[in-house]
Design a protein around this motif. Structure first.
Motif, mmCIF file in Angstrom:
data_model
loop_
_atom_site.group_PDB
_atom_site.id
_atom_site.type_symbol
_atom_site.label_atom_id
_atom_site.label_comp_id
_atom_site.label_asym_id
_atom_site.label_seq_id
_atom_site.Cartn_x
_atom_site.Cartn_y
_atom_site.Cartn_z
ATOM 1 N N ILE A 52 0.702 -0.756 -0.438
ATOM 2 C CA ILE A 52 0.084 0.514 0.177
ATOM 3 C C ILE A 52 1.076 1.499 -0.237
ATOM 4 O O ILE A 52 2.143 1.393 0.099
ATOM 5 C CB ILE A 52 -0.572 0.218 0.881
ATOM 6 C CG1 ILE A 52 -1.935 -1.267 1.372
ATOM 7 C CG2 ILE A 52 -1.533 1.224 1.225
ATOM 8 C CD1 ILE A 52 -2.128 -1.281 2.618
ATOM 9 N N ALA A 90 -8.970 0.004 11.649
ATOM 10 C CA ALA A 90 -10.856 0.833 11.567
ATOM 11 C C ALA A 90 -10.205 -0.041 10.259
ATOM 12 O O ALA A 90 -11.893 -0.400 9.909
ATOM 13 C CB ALA A 90 -10.520 1.440 12.086
ATOM 14 N N ALA A 91 -9.483 1.267 9.311
ATOM 15 C CA ALA A 91 -9.359 1.372 8.239
ATOM 16 C C ALA A 91 -9.781 -0.014 7.028
ATOM 17 O O ALA A 91 -10.044 0.104 5.942
ATOM 18 C CB ALA A 91 -9.228 2.073 7.877
ATOM 19 N N PRO A 98 -9.788 -4.491 7.617
ATOM 20 C CA PRO A 98 -11.811 -4.737 7.097
ATOM 21 C C PRO A 98 -11.632 -4.672 5.668
ATOM 22 O O PRO A 98 -12.523 -5.668 5.206
ATOM 23 C CB PRO A 98 -12.994 -3.894 7.832
ATOM 24 C CG PRO A 98 -11.678 -2.602 8.674
ATOM 25 C CD PRO A 98 -10.243 -3.185 8.002
ATOM 26 N N LEU A 99 -10.867 -4.199 4.797
ATOM 27 C CA LEU A 99 -11.400 -4.063 3.502
ATOM 28 C C LEU A 99 -10.954 -6.476 2.999
ATOM 29 O O LEU A 99 -9.957 -6.629 3.362
ATOM 30 C CB LEU A 99 -10.702 -3.220 2.536
ATOM 31 C CG LEU A 99 -10.266 -1.820 3.098
ATOM 32 C CD1 LEU A 99 -9.556 -0.960 2.914
ATOM 33 C CD2 LEU A 99 -11.882 -1.284 2.377
ATOM 34 N N VAL A 151 -9.102 1.104 -4.350
ATOM 35 C CA VAL A 151 -10.056 1.624 -3.106
ATOM 36 C C VAL A 151 -8.887 1.882 -2.229
ATOM 37 O O VAL A 151 -9.127 2.196 -1.334
ATOM 38 C CB VAL A 151 -10.555 0.424 -3.078
ATOM 39 C CG1 VAL A 151 -10.784 -0.095 -1.237
ATOM 40 C CG2 VAL A 151 -12.285 -0.274 -3.558
ATOM 41 N N LEU A 152 -7.716 0.836 -1.857
ATOM 42 C CA LEU A 152 -6.767 1.355 -1.051
ATOM 43 C C LEU A 152 -6.041 3.253 -1.176
ATOM 44 O O LEU A 152 -6.440 3.569 -0.141
ATOM 45 C CB LEU A 152 -5.723 1.025 -1.621
ATOM 46 C CG LEU A 152 -5.910 -0.695 -0.716
ATOM 47 C CD1 LEU A 152 -4.548 -1.269 -1.126
ATOM 48 C CD2 LEU A 152 -5.500 -0.724 0.924
ATOM 49 N N ILE A 193 -8.405 5.763 -2.112
ATOM 50 C CA ILE A 193 -9.283 6.260 -1.420
ATOM 51 C C ILE A 193 -9.728 6.144 0.056
ATOM 52 O O ILE A 193 -9.466 6.572 0.495
ATOM 53 C CB ILE A 193 -10.635 5.915 -2.133
ATOM 54 C CG1 ILE A 193 -10.688 5.834 -3.185
ATOM 55 C CG2 ILE A 193 -11.558 6.464 -1.128
ATOM 56 C CD1 ILE A 193 -12.188 5.868 -3.796
ATOM 57 N N ILE A 194 -9.168 4.982 0.805
ATOM 58 C CA ILE A 194 -9.335 4.500 2.133
ATOM 59 C C ILE A 194 -8.719 5.271 2.861
ATOM 60 O O ILE A 194 -8.414 5.966 3.744
ATOM 61 C CB ILE A 194 -9.347 3.415 2.675
ATOM 62 C CG1 ILE A 194 -10.456 2.314 2.138
ATOM 63 C CG2 ILE A 194 -8.939 3.050 4.061
ATOM 64 C CD1 ILE A 194 -11.744 2.969 2.739
ATOM 65 N N ALA A 238 -9.151 9.249 2.930
ATOM 66 C CA ALA A 238 -10.181 9.289 3.569
ATOM 67 C C ALA A 238 -9.384 9.109 5.399
ATOM 68 O O ALA A 238 -9.758 10.050 5.788
ATOM 69 C CB ALA A 238 -11.382 8.166 3.602
#
Lengths: 299, 328
Positions: free
Chosen positions: A40, A88-89, A92-93, A100-101, A103-104, A107
């Motif tokens: 990531i 928490a973020a 769970p994915l 998606v990573l 964007i998360i 966030a």
């Protein structure tokens, strides 16, 4: 005489460039650790640096702790935030795509920046130099003790990390996970713990960088974005995932940026980002990386 | 483009036409939302159909805006010419940033566009002679077409029709594209790039083309913005806004261009409702992103549809269940 002053100015810029570069290197190491463990690119990395600075000032001024204790408190808290963020973020994915990573983690960075804005407002916070205000003279150039301390912090962090990854069992386990997660699990390494540790370590190193820069530049809630991007610059310039290279690249970047400010301070930030773009385009494996595109295709 | 999309387009056109009776007090906000919608339509082609992300779309918006503003206000060009200069510049830049991504995948385009967005933002602040620096510059001439003048103050309704007219054109172009061979190729990139490659779809080339097209949308939106507001400064073009555009697309639903329009309208009107909560904006944006990615990945538009279908299904099952119970 004029010639001599100019040399001093250049030497001064050079030395302060090393200090700023050390910050970028530490932020870059943070990117590397999470990238190695998970693949990531953590776009919230810069917020760890910002929170490190903010929490250090808060611990120092509101809790009236001595500055060293404040640094420890801030680093510990940001490491906790890093773990929380992972739990928490990110965890769970299931089988997240790169999209998606990205964007998360964006966030996450907005949440941290937003929390800082709510807690401390948009003021610039600062504290005095950790080692006193008496400047040091090196090669005829005067710099503050804080600049020296920042560079020293980087050296200690880099040495400690190198030792951690080569001599401790946990460090070796983390490396094993980054080479091949499935194989690492087969020999009994808990990959989840390693990912969590990577977030904690990268947050802690970011926070340390943020804490030591405060006396030089001050810190504000939205400083994270640019610090993070420059850290990423250092990381890519060295070759993503390679910590010793990030140290050299970060310092190189700091010096280049500092010398640019001699010509035009307004374009100082564009300089390192321009370097990032050029490296991405021409040599995406970094200055010291082998052109192993298979690894890079994951990035 | 499919009968459903035709009907939706007609409904949107009708809504825009009926605006004087529906929402005349919101002209200003809805015009801004229309400009955002234009950017988001382009961005949703990139995100939802090509599966790529740009974290620097505000930079293309800036290129359009500053090209139009500088050429019309300082060089006396016609807006009709200036807009194409912006579009051409944006296309060149999008090609330059996008072409190297032919070789690499994943985070690459995201980081390159992020860095590029930050650079444009720095230049907009630092090149004071040209851009007016952080305080910007004003007196950008009006732009008029078919009797509709574009300027924020005094001619609210004309500006509203001007902008939403362009949005409708942008939608028609995007819908036609999606329902063509290119659109199917794009969808295949999102669903399974390797499979598409094996079947002979040149996915990399398509990705770059979509990036270029979406930069054109953003650039035109920028030109429209410059003439509409009559004044520009660097703040609407920073990286925070690039992320805001992504939030709009994702909130509306990235698998449909209609989602982009809905997202732009919802998020475009929200700052007005949240004016009191200015300090909360980062937290709110972060929460919106997290909530949508984790619980409603299809976005507001399709999420509502699914919810309605689920509720109807449940009601129907209950009705059936009662019917069965009655016969026993």
């Amino acid at each position: 005489m004029g010639q001599e002053t100019e040399t001093y100015v250049l030497a001064q810029l050079f030395l302060s460039g090393i200090a700023f570069g050390s910050i970028y290197a530490m932020a870059g190491i943070g990117f590397n650790i999470i990238y190695n463990a998970t693949g990531i690119i953590n776009l919230a990395q810069g917020e760890f640096v910002m929170l490190g600075g903010m929490l250090m000032v808060w611990a120092n001024q509101s809790l009236a702790l001595p500055v060293w204790a404040a640094v420890v408190v801030s680093v510990a808290m940001v490491a906790g935030i890093g773990i929380l963020f992972e739990r928490a973020a990110v965890r769970p994915l299931r089988n997240p795509t790169v999209l998606v990573l990205i964007i998360i983690t964006i966030a996450g960075s907005f949440l941290m920046r937003g929390a800082a804005l709510l807690l401390w407002g948009d003021r610039v916070y600062s504290v005095g130099s950790f080692l006193g205000e008496q400047p040091v003279q090196i090669f005829g150039a005067m710099i503050t003790r804080q600049h020296v301390l920042i560079f020293g912090t980087l050296l200690v962090v880099a040495a400690a990390l190198a030792a951690f990854f080569s001599y401790t069992l946990t460090g070796k386990a983390m490396r094993a996970c980054s080479f091949n997660r499935t194989a690492a699990r087969l020999v009994g390494i808990n990959a989840h713990t390693m990912v969590m540790m990577s977030f904690a370590m990268s947050a802690a190193i970011g926070a340390l960088a943020g804490a030591v820069i405060v006396p030089v530049t001050g810190i504000q809630y939205d400083d994270g974005a640019l610090l993070g991007l420059k850290g990423f610059c250092a990381s890519v310039l060295g070759g993503l995932g390679n910590n010793p290279a990030a140290v050299v690249a970060g310092i190189l970047l700091g010096i280049l940026e500092s010398l640019t400010s001699y010509v035009s301070s307004a374009y100082k930030d564009a300089m390192s980002l321009g370097i990032l773009l050029v490296v991405l385009f021409i040599r995406p494996s970094g200055l010291f990386g082998k052109a192993s595109l298979s690894r890079l295709s994951e990035f | 483009m499919g009968s459903r999309n035709r009907i939706a387009l007609l409904v949107l056109a009708l809504l825009v036409g009926l605006a004087p009776w529906l929402c005349s007090s919101w002209y200003y906000k809805l015009t801004q939302a229309g400009i955002y919608a234009l950017i988001c339509i382009g961005l949703s082609l990139l995100l939802g159909y090509a599966g790529q992300i740009s974290l620097g779309h505000a930079a293309f918006y800036a290129i359009g805006a500053y090209s139009s503003a500088i050429l019309t206000a300082k060089a006396g060009w016609s807006p009709w010419l200036a807009i194409w200069v912006g579009v051409a510049l944006s296309m060149i830049v999008a090609l330059a940033v996008g072409l190297p991504s032919l070789r690499l995948h994943g985070h690459y385009l995201a980081m390159a566009t992020l860095a590029f967005g930050e650079i444009v933002s720095v230049i907009a602040k630092a090149w004071v002679d040209m851009t007016g620096g952080p305080s910007g510059f004003g007196d950008i001439p009006r732009w008029s077409a078919f009797g509709f003048r574009l300027r924020a103050y005094g001619t609210d309704r004309e500006a509203f029709y001007f902008v939403w007219g362009i949005v409708l054109i942008g939608l028609i172009v995007a819908l036609n594209l999606i329902h063509s061979r290119v659109g199917r190729a794009l969808r295949s990139i999102h669903d399974g790039e390797q499979a598409a490659n094996v079947l002979g779809v040149p996915t990399d080339a398509y990705k770059v083309k979509v990036l270029v097209l979406s930069s054109v949308y953003a650039s035109i939106a920028g030109s429209v913005y410059a003439h509409w507001s009559g004044y520009i400064s660097p703040s609407p073009f920073d990286v925070e806004h690039s992320i805001l555009f992504i939030i709009m697309v994702i909130a509306g639903g990235m698998r449909s261009v209609w989602g982009a329009v809905v997202g732009a309208c919802v998020m475009g009107l929200m700052p007005d409702l949240l004016a009191e909560l200015e300090k909360w904006r980062f937290v709110i944006y972060g929460l919106i992103l997290l909530t949508i990615m984790m619980f409603v990945p299809q976005g507001i538009l399709l999420g509502t549809r699914d919810l309605v279908q689920w509720l109807f299904g449940k009601l129907k099952r209950e009705a059936d269940g009662n019917g069965v119970a009655g016969t026993q």
